[in-house]
Design a protein around this motif. Structure first.
Motif, mmCIF file in Angstrom:
data_model
loop_
_atom_site.group_PDB
_atom_site.id
_atom_site.type_symbol
_atom_site.label_atom_id
_atom_site.label_comp_id
_atom_site.label_asym_id
_atom_site.label_seq_id
_atom_site.Cartn_x
_atom_site.Cartn_y
_atom_site.Cartn_z
ATOM 1 N N GLY A 75 13.192 -3.147 3.083
ATOM 2 C CA GLY A 75 13.237 -3.049 1.625
ATOM 3 C C GLY A 75 12.067 -2.292 1.048
ATOM 4 O O GLY A 75 12.155 -1.757 -0.065
ATOM 5 N N ASP A 76 10.942 -2.246 1.778
ATOM 6 C CA ASP A 76 9.813 -1.425 1.358
ATOM 7 C C ASP A 76 10.090 0.022 1.734
ATOM 8 O O ASP A 76 10.859 0.306 2.659
ATOM 9 C CB ASP A 76 8.522 -1.900 2.030
ATOM 10 C CG ASP A 76 8.206 -3.354 1.722
ATOM 11 O OD1 ASP A 76 8.428 -3.772 0.568
ATOM 12 O OD2 ASP A 76 7.752 -4.068 2.632
ATOM 13 N N GLU A 77 9.448 0.949 1.025
ATOM 14 C CA GLU A 77 9.686 2.364 1.273
ATOM 15 C C GLU A 77 8.388 3.154 1.251
ATOM 16 O O GLU A 77 7.445 2.794 0.550
ATOM 17 C CB GLU A 77 10.602 2.950 0.193
ATOM 18 C CG GLU A 77 11.950 2.278 0.053
ATOM 19 C CD GLU A 77 12.658 2.737 -1.212
ATOM 20 O OE1 GLU A 77 13.097 3.909 -1.240
ATOM 21 O OE2 GLU A 77 12.738 1.940 -2.169
ATOM 22 N N LEU A 78 8.354 4.243 2.028
ATOM 23 C CA LEU A 78 7.303 5.223 1.837
ATOM 24 C C LEU A 78 7.484 5.822 0.444
ATOM 25 O O LEU A 78 8.616 6.014 -0.001
ATOM 26 C CB LEU A 78 7.383 6.305 2.906
ATOM 27 C CG LEU A 78 6.807 5.949 4.277
ATOM 28 C CD1 LEU A 78 7.675 4.916 4.986
ATOM 29 C CD2 LEU A 78 6.664 7.189 5.149
ATOM 30 N N TYR A 79 6.385 6.115 -0.217
ATOM 31 C CA TYR A 79 6.474 6.459 -1.639
ATOM 32 C C TYR A 79 7.332 7.695 -1.891
ATOM 33 O O TYR A 79 8.189 7.694 -2.768
ATOM 34 C CB TYR A 79 5.075 6.657 -2.218
ATOM 35 C CG TYR A 79 5.104 6.986 -3.691
ATOM 36 C CD1 TYR A 79 5.482 6.029 -4.629
ATOM 37 C CD2 TYR A 79 4.791 8.266 -4.145
ATOM 38 C CE1 TYR A 79 5.535 6.326 -5.977
ATOM 39 C CE2 TYR A 79 4.829 8.575 -5.488
ATOM 40 C CZ TYR A 79 5.207 7.603 -6.404
ATOM 41 O OH TYR A 79 5.267 7.914 -7.731
ATOM 42 N N ASP A 80 7.093 8.769 -1.145
ATOM 43 C CA ASP A 80 7.929 9.957 -1.308
ATOM 44 C C ASP A 80 7.925 10.749 -0.002
ATOM 45 O O ASP A 80 7.360 10.309 1.006
ATOM 46 C CB ASP A 80 7.493 10.822 -2.503
ATOM 47 C CG ASP A 80 6.084 11.380 -2.366
ATOM 48 O OD1 ASP A 80 5.589 11.507 -1.225
ATOM 49 O OD2 ASP A 80 5.465 11.701 -3.397
ATOM 50 N N CYS A 121 3.253 3.548 -0.929
ATOM 51 C CA CYS A 121 4.507 2.823 -0.715
ATOM 52 C C CYS A 121 5.144 2.341 -2.012
ATOM 53 O O CYS A 121 4.505 2.265 -3.064
ATOM 54 C CB CYS A 121 4.246 1.612 0.182
ATOM 55 S SG CYS A 121 3.248 0.328 -0.622
ATOM 56 N N LYS A 122 6.420 2.036 -1.877
ATOM 57 C CA LYS A 122 7.146 1.250 -2.861
ATOM 58 C C LYS A 122 7.346 -0.135 -2.248
ATOM 59 O O LYS A 122 7.898 -0.254 -1.156
ATOM 60 C CB LYS A 122 8.496 1.889 -3.176
ATOM 61 C CG LYS A 122 8.399 3.267 -3.805
ATOM 62 C CD LYS A 122 9.786 3.858 -4.028
ATOM 63 C CE LYS A 122 9.704 5.269 -4.593
ATOM 64 N NZ LYS A 122 11.069 5.867 -4.762
ATOM 65 N N TYR A 123 6.891 -1.140 -2.960
ATOM 66 C CA TYR A 123 6.894 -2.510 -2.439
ATOM 67 C C TYR A 123 7.999 -3.318 -3.105
ATOM 68 O O TYR A 123 8.027 -3.457 -4.331
ATOM 69 C CB TYR A 123 5.531 -3.148 -2.682
ATOM 70 C CG TYR A 123 5.490 -4.635 -2.428
ATOM 71 C CD1 TYR A 123 5.555 -5.145 -1.143
ATOM 72 C CD2 TYR A 123 5.385 -5.539 -3.487
ATOM 73 C CE1 TYR A 123 5.521 -6.510 -0.913
ATOM 74 C CE2 TYR A 123 5.345 -6.899 -3.269
ATOM 75 C CZ TYR A 123 5.413 -7.378 -1.971
ATOM 76 O OH TYR A 123 5.387 -8.722 -1.746
#
Length: 249
Positions: free
Chosen positions: A90-95, A199-201
């Motif tokens: 569910g977390d993502e690398l920011y871009d 990241c996107k948390y």
């Protein structure tokens, strides 16, 4: 040998795992990055997703474990990169530039720990704002372990540590990520703040789901590193800060 090991821990994560994997693939990671998935013997469609992306996964395991931090220990033990980075389902690398920016920093400005801000998102991927702005946790640009006296200054997914100094996680403690960061910072000779978001948390993790126990476990961690009296005083300050922050918004 890879420079960076990205580790994703999963358990019944079919709803969110693909989001994490796709964010990694958007960065077109090469041989300098390995990707590991540590699954707690999921019963839903998680393993189907893993198999669909298997050619992009350096190694994966699926077996019963003792919880999140036991699985994170397994991932750390299997990692072979110089640095470890936990990016859970569910977390993502920011871009799509995150990995290239990070590797450039590692090559040109070697350090033991790298950290940045994190963008909070909900389960639909909608932005909620930067952690440093929507929580009371301001982000210092010269981080030391003593900055953790009033809780976790840096989101775990925005904290990357040299594997050789990273300790095991405190498996029975729901605030083990705070303890891990403190121990990494204590061992680090050089800590670097990154001026880009890592990241996107995804909000709503284990510590939120079991909030009361998480607070008690946080006290154990802070008492271990700062002493019981200091931890008691700082928890009173944490409560007062939370109240001020809530009414100031």
């Amino acid at each position: 040998m890879p420079i960076l090991s990205i580790i994703t821990v999963t358990y019944n994560a079919e709803r969110f795992l693909e989001r994490t994997i796709r964010s990694l693939l958007a960065n077109q990671p090469g041989d300098e990055v390995e990707y590991l998935i540590i699954d707690g013997h999921s019963k839903d469609g998680t393993l189907g997703i893993v198999r669909n992306y298997e050619k992009h996964i350096s190694r994966w395991v699926s077996e019963p474990d003792r919880g999140l931090y036991d699985a994170m220990n397994k991932g750390q033990q299997l990692a072979t990169g110089d640095y470890v980075w936990f990016m859970n389902a569910g977390d993502e690398l920011y871009d799509a530039t995150t990995i290239s920016n990070l590797l450039n920093q590692i090559r040109t400005n070697p350090a033991d720990v790298y950290y940045s801000d994190a963008l909070f998102v909900d389960d639909t991927g909608q932005s909620l704002g930067l952690r440093s702005r929507i929580t009371p946790h301001t982000l210092p640009h010269h981080l030391t372990w003593r900055d953790m006296a009033m809780g976790m200054k840096v989101c775990h997914q925005a904290f990357i540590a040299r594997r050789s100094l990273a300790p095991d996680f405190w498996v029975e403690n729901l605030s083990a990520d705070i303890d891990w960061e403190i121990r990494c910072l204590k061992a680090a000779r050089k800590v670097v703040w990154l001026d880009f978001i890592l990241c996107k948390y995804l909000v709503g993790g284990l510590s939120v789901q079991r909030h009361r126990q998480s607070l008690a476990d946080r006290f154990k961690v802070l008492a271990t590193h700062f002493g019981t009296a200091t931890a008691l005083w700082n928890h009173a300050r944490i409560l007062a800060r939370a109240v001020r922050f809530r009414f100031a918004r």
